[in-house]
Each structure stands twice: as C-alpha cells, then as structure tokens.
Design a protein around this motif. Structure first.
Motif, PDB file in Angstrom:
ATOM      1  N   LEU A 105       0.829  -1.201   0.000  1.00 30.18           N
ATOM      2  CA  LEU A 105       0.000   0.000   0.000  1.00 30.18           C
ATOM      3  C   LEU A 105       0.868   1.257   0.000  1.00 30.18           C
ATOM      4  N   LEU A 106       1.916   1.258   0.839  1.00 30.80           N
ATOM      5  CA  LEU A 106       2.810   2.415   0.884  1.00 30.80           C
ATOM      6  C   LEU A 106       3.593   2.568  -0.418  1.00 30.80           C
ATOM      7  N   ASN A 107       3.827   1.443  -1.102  1.00 28.68           N
ATOM      8  CA  ASN A 107       4.591   1.471  -2.353  1.00 28.68           C
ATOM      9  C   ASN A 107       3.691   1.678  -3.572  1.00 28.68           C
ATOM     10  N   HIS A 108       2.472   2.116  -3.323  1.00 28.36           N
ATOM     11  CA  HIS A 108       1.530   2.470  -4.386  1.00 28.36           C
ATOM     12  C   HIS A 108       1.156   1.274  -5.261  1.00 28.36           C
ATOM     13  N   ALA A 109       0.937   0.142  -4.607  1.00 28.90           N
ATOM     14  CA  ALA A 109       0.456  -1.056  -5.301  1.00 28.90           C
ATOM     15  C   ALA A 109      -0.829  -1.505  -4.608  1.00 28.90           C
TER      16      ALA A 109
ATOM     17  N   GLN B 170      -3.822  -9.211  -0.802  1.00 32.12           N
ATOM     18  CA  GLN B 170      -3.140  -9.766   0.375  1.00 32.12           C
ATOM     19  C   GLN B 170      -3.976  -9.555   1.635  1.00 32.12           C
ATOM     20  N   ALA B 171      -4.554  -8.370   1.768  1.00 35.09           N
ATOM     21  CA  ALA B 171      -5.333  -8.064   2.973  1.00 35.09           C
ATOM     22  C   ALA B 171      -6.604  -8.899   3.040  1.00 35.09           C
ATOM     23  N   MET B 172      -7.276  -9.090   1.915  1.00 33.03           N
ATOM     24  CA  MET B 172      -8.495  -9.893   1.928  1.00 33.03           C
ATOM     25  C   MET B 172      -8.193 -11.353   2.225  1.00 33.03           C
TER      26      MET B 172
ATOM     27  N   MET C  29      -8.117  -9.843  12.307  1.00 37.82           N
ATOM     28  CA  MET C  29      -9.038  -9.800  11.171  1.00 37.82           C
ATOM     29  C   MET C  29      -9.481  -8.363  10.912  1.00 37.82           C
ATOM     30  N   ARG C  30      -9.802  -7.634  11.978  1.00 43.11           N
ATOM     31  CA  ARG C  30     -10.248  -6.250  11.805  1.00 43.11           C
ATOM     32  C   ARG C  30      -9.138  -5.373  11.260  1.00 43.11           C
ATOM     33  N   ARG C  31      -7.917  -5.599  11.706  1.00 42.45           N
ATOM     34  CA  ARG C  31      -6.794  -4.832  11.147  1.00 42.45           C
ATOM     35  C   ARG C  31      -6.670  -5.087   9.646  1.00 42.45           C
ATOM     36  N   ALA C  32      -6.827  -6.352   9.250  1.00 41.69           N
ATOM     37  CA  ALA C  32      -6.726  -6.691   7.831  1.00 41.69           C
ATOM     38  C   ALA C  32      -7.862  -6.052   7.029  1.00 41.69           C
ATOM     39  N   LEU C  33      -9.060  -6.016   7.602  1.00 42.51           N
ATOM     40  CA  LEU C  33     -10.187  -5.366   6.921  1.00 42.51           C
ATOM     41  C   LEU C  33      -9.900  -3.887   6.668  1.00 42.51           C
ATOM     42  N   LEU C  34      -9.278  -3.228   7.634  1.00 48.27           N
ATOM     43  CA  LEU C  34      -8.977  -1.807   7.458  1.00 48.27           C
ATOM     44  C   LEU C  34      -7.908  -1.580   6.396  1.00 48.27           C
ATOM     45  N   VAL C  35      -6.923  -2.480   6.341  1.00 46.32           N
ATOM     46  CA  VAL C  35      -5.916  -2.375   5.279  1.00 46.32           C
ATOM     47  C   VAL C  35      -6.584  -2.570   3.923  1.00 46.32           C
ATOM     48  N   ALA C  36      -7.480  -3.547   3.825  1.00 43.41           N
ATOM     49  CA  ALA C  36      -8.203  -3.776   2.573  1.00 43.41           C
ATOM     50  C   ALA C  36      -9.042  -2.555   2.196  1.00 43.41           C
TER      51      ALA C  36
END
Length: 274
Positions: free
Chosen positions: A189-193, A200-202, A217-224
């Motif tokens: 995400l930080l590398n603009h991909a 990966q997050a899902m 799981m909630r952390r991953a949902l927020l990244v997604a």
C-alpha cells in the motif's frame, strides 16, 4: 525454555525431576487456574489468579516466578483492555526483577509495545519493540518485528516497514507467516500497489478469521479498505469499514466470549511448557 503460543500465557509447569527445590503449590495452583480461565475466555478471573501467583512469587523471592506471574498478569490485563493497569503491572514486575538482577525481560517489553500501540503511542511502542527485537528467542523477535512494522506502517515509514517485513519473511511458523503477510500488504500500500495490497489483505482477513484472531481480522479489513480507497472503489471501502466497525462494536460490548490480543507472546521457561 520458551516457545510461542497464539493466545499466550506464561505458565509454570511441574518438573518431573525428583531432585530440586520443592514447588510452591499455592503458586503452581494459581498459575494453572489462571491459565485455564484465560483459555476459556475469562481474563478477569485469570487476573485474580495471577495476582495471587505474583504474591506467592514475591513471598518466595523467586525471580523466575516473579517474571512469569508478572508477564501473565500483564497479558490478562491486556486482554481485559486495561492499558493503565498493564503498564503498572509491567513496571512493578520489572522493578522487582531489576532488584534481583534478573535480566531476561525482553518478552515484558513485547507486552509493553503492544499496549502502547493500542494507545496510539507509536514512538513508545516502537522503542519497546526494538528492545524486544534483541531477544535471543526467535519467536519473541518475530513478534517484536511485527509490532515495529505496524508502527512503521502507521507512520508511513516504508524503509522501516520493509526492514521488519524482511525479518519476518524467512519464518515458517504460522503466526509469523500471517504477520508477514500483514506487513507485506501494508508495504504494498505504501509502495503504491493498492491492488496487490487489497488481495493480500483480503486473503489475510479470512486466515485471521479462521484462526479466531478477530482483532487481527479487523486490522486486515482496514488495510483492505485503504487499498480499495486507493483504487477509487469507495463503495467497497465503505462496506469493509462497516464490517470492521460491526465486529469491533460487538466485541467492545462484551458479547463475545474471547478476544485475541494484539500480539502473541511466549510461554514460560519451565520443565513442562505449553
């Protein structure tokens, strides 16, 4: 001897060796009862037992037992979401150990890092994680790298995040592999991909759910959700954030039996260990 546990207590085991000092049965009973209560999803009850164990360890003047009881107490308090009490327990334990010249306290810094991260003290969390990263225990180092990586991601420090992601990459241990996937998604995400980060997050969301690690799981949902936003898919992002909020809201009302903690921790050096 130590090894990693996913929901992690330090428990004192009874030695099968006939020689050696007699165990303090009051301490042993409190630690075992506390472990059982924690695993059944009752950290409030385990807190009571670990406070008893700490008192017994102080009476016995046993540094190793003070360490183990203090670690367990802090972990139970973290599970109860009592951050101020966690820090008090850690300070008390570390003070008692310093008095007894007991230096094996890296895992305590891991718990400190976790609670400071929950309090959004990213600087303090990173400092404690970097101390824990010096541990001779590879599993403690893995967890420390994960926490340091989370803080780096939140501060948009791609260099530090990449360093922590690389430290976790070689591990074949399940928890560390999931943590590595988490950091890899944040790095993408930080590398603009964002497309890569979203996939990966899902994937991680499902794995955390299957492991009953609902906080993870909630952390991953927020990244997604962030990745979806970066792709301009605001409806998907909104739905993911609502899913995260729904899970967290129910968790915080106490309507679930058991929650996962921010970081996994370690078991005790004992003749028998969980």
């Amino acid at each position: 001897m130590k090894r990693m546990m996913v929901l992690c207590l330090l428990m004192a085991g009874c030695s099968s060796v006939s020689k050696g000092p007699d165990p303090d049965q009051g301490y042993e009973n409190a630690m075992e009862t506390g472990r059982s209560a924690f695993e059944l999803g009752h950290p409030d009850q385990s807190e009571i037992q670990y406070r008893t164990a700490m008192d017994r360890a102080l009476i016995r003047d046993d540094a190793a037992q003070i360490h183990d009881a203090g670690f367990n107490l802090a972990t139970a308090l973290l599970e109860e979401n009592k951050p101020a009490d966690v820090l008090t327990a850690l300070d008390r334990t570390e003070k008692a150990l310093k008095l007894r010249q007991y230096s094996q306290t890296n895992d305590l810094e891991l718990v400190r890092s976790a609670v400071l991260y929950r309090q959004h003290d990213l600087t303090g969390s990173e400092a404690s994680a970097l101390v824990a990263l010096q541990s001779p225990d590879v599993q403690v180092r893995n967890r420390a790298a994960y926490l340091a990586g989370l803080g780096a991601a939140d501060q948009k420090d791609a260099t530090q995040l990449a360093r922590m992601e690389a430290l976790l990459a070689p591990s074949k241990e399940t928890a560390a592999m999931l943590d590595h996937q988490d950091l890899a998604a944040r790095l993408a995400l930080l590398n603009h991909a964002p497309a890569l980060a979203f996939g990966q997050a899902m994937s991680l969301t499902q794995k955390r759910r299957d492991a009953q690690d609902y906080e993870g799981m909630r952390r991953a949902l927020l990244v997604a959700a962030q990745a979806a936003e970066a792709q301009g898919d605001m409806s998907t992002a909104a739905a993911l954030r609502q899913q995260e909020l729904s899970s967290r809201s129910v968790q915080e009302t106490g309507h679930v039996e058991k929650a996962s903690i921010t970081v996994s921790t370690t078991s005790v050096r004992a003749a028998t260990a969980r």
